[in-house]
Design an enzyme around this catalytic site. Structure first.
Site, PDB file in Angstrom:
ATOM      1  N   GLU A 198       0.268  43.244  50.617  1.00 34.05           N
ATOM      2  CA  GLU A 198       0.651  42.931  49.238  1.00 34.05           C
ATOM      3  C   GLU A 198       1.216  44.158  48.532  1.00 34.05           C
ATOM      4  O   GLU A 198       2.265  44.092  47.880  1.00 34.05           O
ATOM      5  CB  GLU A 198      -0.555  42.389  48.476  1.00 34.05           C
ATOM      6  CG  GLU A 198      -0.942  40.974  48.876  1.00 34.05           C
ATOM      7  CD  GLU A 198      -2.195  40.482  48.178  1.00 34.05           C
ATOM      8  OE1 GLU A 198      -2.398  39.250  48.132  1.00 34.05           O
ATOM      9  OE2 GLU A 198      -2.987  41.307  47.687  1.00 34.05           O
ATOM     10  N   LYS A 239      -3.109  43.392  40.276  1.00 33.61           N
ATOM     11  CA  LYS A 239      -2.229  43.250  41.448  1.00 33.61           C
ATOM     12  C   LYS A 239      -1.160  42.186  41.216  1.00 33.61           C
ATOM     13  O   LYS A 239       0.030  42.396  41.472  1.00 33.61           O
ATOM     14  CB  LYS A 239      -3.095  42.916  42.672  1.00 33.61           C
ATOM     15  CG  LYS A 239      -2.380  42.717  43.999  1.00 33.61           C
ATOM     16  CD  LYS A 239      -2.000  41.278  44.281  1.00 33.61           C
ATOM     17  CE  LYS A 239      -3.121  40.279  44.204  1.00 33.61           C
ATOM     18  NZ  LYS A 239      -4.010  40.228  45.357  1.00 33.61           N
ATOM     19  N   LYS A 240      -1.598  41.022  40.693  1.00 27.72           N
ATOM     20  CA  LYS A 240      -0.638  39.930  40.491  1.00 27.72           C
ATOM     21  C   LYS A 240       0.387  40.301  39.422  1.00 27.72           C
ATOM     22  O   LYS A 240       1.575  39.956  39.541  1.00 27.72           O
ATOM     23  CB  LYS A 240      -1.386  38.658  40.105  1.00 27.72           C
ATOM     24  CG  LYS A 240      -0.511  37.386  40.065  1.00 27.72           C
ATOM     25  CD  LYS A 240      -0.050  36.986  41.445  1.00 27.72           C
ATOM     26  CE  LYS A 240       0.867  35.766  41.446  1.00 27.72           C
ATOM     27  NZ  LYS A 240       0.188  34.514  41.109  1.00 27.72           N
ATOM     28  N   CYS A 284     -11.939  41.953  40.706  1.00 26.45           N
ATOM     29  CA  CYS A 284     -10.823  41.038  40.457  1.00 26.45           C
ATOM     30  C   CYS A 284     -10.073  41.378  39.180  1.00 26.45           C
ATOM     31  O   CYS A 284      -8.856  41.530  39.180  1.00 26.45           O
ATOM     32  CB  CYS A 284     -11.323  39.601  40.400  1.00 26.45           C
ATOM     33  SG  CYS A 284     -10.007  38.416  40.064  1.00 26.45           S
ATOM     34  N   TYR A 305     -14.914  39.115  28.821  1.00 30.44           N
ATOM     35  CA  TYR A 305     -16.114  39.010  29.659  1.00 30.44           C
ATOM     36  C   TYR A 305     -17.359  39.432  28.883  1.00 30.44           C
ATOM     37  O   TYR A 305     -18.408  38.790  28.964  1.00 30.44           O
ATOM     38  CB  TYR A 305     -15.948  39.867  30.921  1.00 30.44           C
ATOM     39  CG  TYR A 305     -15.353  39.115  32.081  1.00 30.44           C
ATOM     40  CD1 TYR A 305     -16.083  38.870  33.231  1.00 30.44           C
ATOM     41  CD2 TYR A 305     -14.047  38.629  32.031  1.00 30.44           C
ATOM     42  CE1 TYR A 305     -15.547  38.178  34.302  1.00 30.44           C
ATOM     43  CE2 TYR A 305     -13.493  37.933  33.089  1.00 30.44           C
ATOM     44  CZ  TYR A 305     -14.249  37.705  34.220  1.00 30.44           C
ATOM     45  OH  TYR A 305     -13.723  37.004  35.264  1.00 30.44           O
ATOM     46  N   CYS A 352      -7.307  41.319  41.821  1.00 27.31           N
ATOM     47  CA  CYS A 352      -6.388  40.176  41.692  1.00 27.31           C
ATOM     48  C   CYS A 352      -5.482  40.252  40.465  1.00 27.31           C
ATOM     49  O   CYS A 352      -4.276  40.051  40.565  1.00 27.31           O
ATOM     50  CB  CYS A 352      -7.158  38.870  41.607  1.00 27.31           C
ATOM     51  SG  CYS A 352      -8.747  38.821  42.415  1.00 27.31           S
ATOM     52  N   GLY A 385      -4.090  44.344  56.580  1.00 25.66           N
ATOM     53  CA  GLY A 385      -4.678  43.189  55.917  1.00 25.66           C
ATOM     54  C   GLY A 385      -3.886  42.796  54.694  1.00 25.66           C
ATOM     55  O   GLY A 385      -2.824  43.345  54.405  1.00 25.66           O
ATOM     56  N   TYR A 386      -4.435  41.846  53.927  1.00 29.25           N
ATOM     57  CA  TYR A 386      -3.655  41.321  52.804  1.00 29.25           C
ATOM     58  C   TYR A 386      -3.441  42.364  51.719  1.00 29.25           C
ATOM     59  O   TYR A 386      -2.388  42.393  51.081  1.00 29.25           O
ATOM     60  CB  TYR A 386      -4.288  40.039  52.256  1.00 29.25           C
ATOM     61  CG  TYR A 386      -5.565  40.217  51.476  1.00 29.25           C
ATOM     62  CD1 TYR A 386      -5.540  40.367  50.096  1.00 29.25           C
ATOM     63  CD2 TYR A 386      -6.796  40.231  52.121  1.00 29.25           C
ATOM     64  CE1 TYR A 386      -6.711  40.534  49.378  1.00 29.25           C
ATOM     65  CE2 TYR A 386      -7.968  40.392  51.412  1.00 29.25           C
ATOM     66  CZ  TYR A 386      -7.919  40.555  50.040  1.00 29.25           C
ATOM     67  OH  TYR A 386      -9.075  40.721  49.335  1.00 29.25           O
ATOM     68  N   GLU A 440       8.793  19.514  50.132  1.00 25.97           N
ATOM     69  CA  GLU A 440       8.964  18.167  50.681  1.00 25.97           C
ATOM     70  C   GLU A 440       8.854  18.162  52.201  1.00 25.97           C
ATOM     71  O   GLU A 440       8.531  17.139  52.807  1.00 25.97           O
ATOM     72  CB  GLU A 440      10.299  17.560  50.239  1.00 25.97           C
ATOM     73  CG  GLU A 440      11.532  18.224  50.804  1.00 25.97           C
ATOM     74  CD  GLU A 440      12.819  17.581  50.272  1.00 25.97           C
ATOM     75  OE1 GLU A 440      13.057  16.411  50.606  1.00 25.97           O
ATOM     76  OE2 GLU A 440      13.552  18.257  49.535  1.00 25.97           O
ATOM     77  N   HIS A 445      12.301  15.570  46.001  1.00 24.66           N
ATOM     78  CA  HIS A 445      13.566  16.158  46.461  1.00 24.66           C
ATOM     79  C   HIS A 445      14.420  16.616  45.276  1.00 24.66           C
ATOM     80  O   HIS A 445      14.436  15.956  44.236  1.00 24.66           O
ATOM     81  CB  HIS A 445      14.338  15.120  47.275  1.00 24.66           C
ATOM     82  CG  HIS A 445      15.619  15.625  47.847  1.00 24.66           C
ATOM     83  ND1 HIS A 445      15.661  16.459  48.939  1.00 24.66           N
ATOM     84  CD2 HIS A 445      16.902  15.428  47.449  1.00 24.66           C
ATOM     85  CE1 HIS A 445      16.942  16.742  49.204  1.00 24.66           C
ATOM     86  NE2 HIS A 445      17.700  16.129  48.317  1.00 24.66           N
ATOM     87  N   GLU A 468     -24.285  46.413  34.348  1.00 25.89           N
ATOM     88  CA  GLU A 468     -23.032  46.792  35.010  1.00 25.89           C
ATOM     89  C   GLU A 468     -22.788  48.283  34.767  1.00 25.89           C
ATOM     90  O   GLU A 468     -22.759  48.729  33.620  1.00 25.89           O
ATOM     91  CB  GLU A 468     -21.867  45.958  34.462  1.00 25.89           C
ATOM     92  CG  GLU A 468     -20.492  46.438  34.882  1.00 25.89           C
ATOM     93  CD  GLU A 468     -20.317  46.523  36.390  1.00 25.89           C
ATOM     94  OE1 GLU A 468     -19.962  47.635  36.871  1.00 25.89           O
ATOM     95  OE2 GLU A 468     -20.534  45.509  37.081  1.00 25.89           O
TER      96      GLU A 468
END
Length: 453
Positions: free
Chosen positions: A182, A51-52, A43, A99, A48, A177-178, A441, A436, A35
């Site tokens: 976002e 970002k989240k 990610c 990782y 991801c 796009g997303y 629902e 409910h 790497e």
């Protein structure tokens, strides 16, 4: 022929790490991984996960406003970008360490270097070392690209957003796009004045038309200045230090920052792939068969570098299928059918299966749809709306698609995705008792189709 390794993985993202770990840990294969940047890939390091976390941070002002409507004396206060960024990067460092340890604990040898393919069984590292392997797995991922606009060097991409010294007062986001949508929601929630240009007629191309229409409306209602059918012609540095943007709609405006979210391409450049016989497609994507095998039998590819379905869980599944096929003697084609996914716009959108537009082209369908103001925000005086939608095959009664636009849509679609993947019919949904009071629902209480096509 004797090789240094059974498997050499190029790329330390989610897919590459999973394949290396499982091959080494579960089959005893001798595995190495190279790497050139940070372990965890797009990610974990620049996608991801950060970002989240930014999405979470951006939602608190609206929560505080809602809390006041519920009787809480809750001031919003100011957002400390520096403090948040420090904690964010500490979390990314922690995850990268995990990782690295996963690889180490499973006996995978890691190289912090760039690797190129020299022949069907040999890679060359940027350190000058050459390593041989019975199998080579390409898992280099992808990267954002700029669209070739004069002055584009002034703009940032999604890779840079997590490293800003300070939040801009205003930003123009180019793209529909997303990723563009976002970050428009995130920065808007953090107090940045957000303008968004998209050259198309509606954002989130490829998703269900009704769902993306609602997302677009809610983004505008939240204060995002969205301009459809609009592109950037050129950019230049203004005397004030801002970026002067000339737009295709005839306007000229100055922004503190401009961000391009105009697409991504596979990281296949200068890898020696075509020279050894690996075939590349549009934008440099590595062409593979259903078992992720390239035109060179000993070379496989997974994840975004193949530009099939560019989602982290898909790359992981592709990595697992590769190990099953090559190291466990169990040929396993990659399953890209009925993948649930979430877009963390504000409101969120969750989707699985076909859009209404795509399903209509396959045969007769029934559309069940409910859009309403949910209890929580209605009580607080908000006009925000949510939507639940099912696309049903008129002949087999199978649910072909489920689309949710609502807070928590990502959590809901994960569970709805199980039913759709199992081949549930509309009557299966109808037989399920509603929970409910919830927004979800509505998915099991819509009795009559709103239209047929």
């Amino acid at each position: 022929m004797t090789f240094d390794y059974d498997l050499f993985v190029i790329g330390g993202g989610s897919g590459g790490v999973r394949a290396a770990r499982v091959a080494a840990g579960e089959t005893g294969a001798k595995v190495a991984l190279a790497e050139e940047d940070r372990y965890g890939g797009t990610c974990v390091i620049r996608g991801c996960v950060p970002k989240k976390l930014m999405v979470f941070a951006s939602e608190f002002p609206a929560m505080a406003e809602e809390a006041r409507a519920y009787g809480w004396d809750m001031p919003t206060g100011a957002f400390d970008w520096g403090g948040f960024k420090t904690k964010l990067h500490a979390e990314l460092d922690r995850l990268e360490g995990i990782y690295r340890n996963i690889l180490k604990n499973n006996g995978v040898e890691s190289f912090d270097a760039r690797a190129r393919v020299l022949d069907a069984h040999t890679v060359e590292l940027s350190t000058g070392e050459r390593k041989t392997a019975k199998h080579i797995l390409l898992a280099m991922g992808g990267r954002p690209v700029k669209p070739g606009i004069p002055g584009e060097e002034l703009a940032i991409t999604s890779n840079d957003i997590f490293h800003l010294d300070k939040l801009p007062g205003s930003i123009l986001i180019l793209g529909g796009g997303y990723i563009a949508c976002e970050f428009a929601g995130v920065l808007n929630g953090l107090g940045v004045a957000v303008t968004q240009f998209y050259r198309g007629a509606q954002i989130l191309r490829g998703f269900d038309g009704e769902a993306r229409g609602l997302v677009s409306e809610e983004m505008i209602q939240s204060g995002i200045d969205l301009h459809l059918g609009t592109n950037i012609l050129s950019m230049e540095r203004d005397a004030s230090g801002g970026i002067r943007v000339k737009a295709s709609n005839g306007t000229e405006r100055v922004f503190d920052q401009v961000m391009f979210a105009t697409g991504r391409v596979p990281n296949s450049d200068d890898m020696g792939l075509q020279e050894v016989g690996v075939k590349l497609g549009r934008n440099g994507k590595v062409l593979v068969d259903e078992y992720s095998q390239t035109a060179v039998p000993s070379v496989y590819a997974i994840g975004d570098v193949t530009d099939r379905v560019n989602l982290t869980p898909v790359a992981i599944r592709e990595g697992m299928a590769f190990v099953e096929t090559v190291f466990k003697g169990n040929p396993t084609p990659v399953d890209h059918d009925l993948i649930p996914t979430a877009i963390f716009t504000q409101p969120e959108m969750g989707t699985v299966g076909m859009s209404e537009e795509d399903a209509r082209d396959q045969g007769p369908i029934e559309v069940y749809c409910s859009s309403f103001r949910p209890m929580r925000s209605l009580f607080a005086g908000s006009d925000a709306r949510v939507m639940m939608k099912l696309i049903v095959c008129a002949e087999t009664r199978k649910v072909l698609g489920c689309h949710i636009v609502a807070p928590g849509a990502g959590e809901m679609i994960q569970l709805a995705g199980i039913a759709v993947k199992m081949g549930a019919t509309k009557e299966d949904f109808d037989r399920t008792v509603a929970v409910h009071p919830t927004m979800a629902e509505e998915i099991v209480t819509m009795k009559a189709p709103v239209r047929r096509a």
